[in-house]
Design an enzyme around this catalytic site. Sequence first.
Site, PDB file in Angstrom:
ATOM      1  N   SER A   1       0.819  -1.224   0.000  1.00  0.00           N
ATOM      2  CA  SER A   1       0.000   0.000   0.000  1.00  0.00           C
ATOM      3  C   SER A   1       0.846   1.265   0.000  1.00  0.00           C
ATOM      4  O   SER A   1       0.397   2.322   0.444  1.00  0.00           O
ATOM      5  CB  SER A   1      -0.982   0.009   1.181  1.00  0.00           C
ATOM      6  OG  SER A   1      -1.823  -1.129   1.167  1.00  0.00           O
ATOM      7  N   ARG A   2       2.076   1.155  -0.456  1.00  0.00           N
ATOM      8  CA  ARG A   2       3.006   2.285  -0.507  1.00  0.00           C
ATOM      9  C   ARG A   2       3.357   2.835   0.880  1.00  0.00           C
ATOM     10  O   ARG A   2       3.824   3.965   1.010  1.00  0.00           O
ATOM     11  CB  ARG A   2       2.450   3.426  -1.380  1.00  0.00           C
ATOM     12  CG  ARG A   2       2.378   3.081  -2.872  1.00  0.00           C
ATOM     13  CD  ARG A   2       3.787   2.848  -3.426  1.00  0.00           C
ATOM     14  NE  ARG A   2       3.811   2.684  -4.864  1.00  0.00           N
ATOM     15  CZ  ARG A   2       3.830   1.522  -5.497  1.00  0.00           C
ATOM     16  NH1 ARG A   2       3.768   0.398  -4.802  1.00  0.00           N
ATOM     17  NH2 ARG A   2       3.903   1.465  -6.805  1.00  0.00           N
TER      18      ARG A   2
END
Length: 211
Positions: free
Chosen positions: A189-190
Amino acid sequence: MDIKGLRKDYQSPVIYKDMLDHDPFKQFAVWFKEACERKITEPNAMSLATATPDGQPSQRTVLLKIFDGEGFVFFTNYASAKARQIQANPQVSLLFPWIEMERQVSITGTAAKISTMESAKYFASRPRESQLGAWISNQSSLLSSRNLLMVELEKVKSKFLDGKIPLPDFWGGYRVIPETMEFWQGRSSRLHDRFLYTRKEESWTIERLAP
């Protein structure tokens, strides 16, 4: 080509501060060893960014050849564009893009020439072809044709036909002495893990950065 959809959700395990060595050079050695063991392409390749005195940046890929508790060493022609920029502005940055491992290490600091003795020791370890190449490449200068380069190669081959090839006085190493070192690992999810080491006199602080 539509590149907006090019993305990868990284799956590396989480890193916590207490998992890192207090010494960034030792932590780098751990990651570098793992990169070599993974047999990624050119694990010692690093992007070197320099800038002119008026702030115009440039970058290129060079190879790390020595690292220790003092810094990170690469070699070049002392008349090259990078060397001229370092002479005018020794502030540089390095980036190791270990994409295959979902990791990168970025370093900021100053670059300074290493001793002639250190350069000569490394030069002697290079393959003979690389030694000859150092003698003929007036790095970053304009070249009208590759044939001229080949002519110069034959000249230096004849010149050094017998015996060892000496270190050119216009070629040698620079050591980048870090002020900061950031260790980055990709996460889902970065929400990447980023830890910044900052030099404080004779010690280092470690802080987590937002992704």
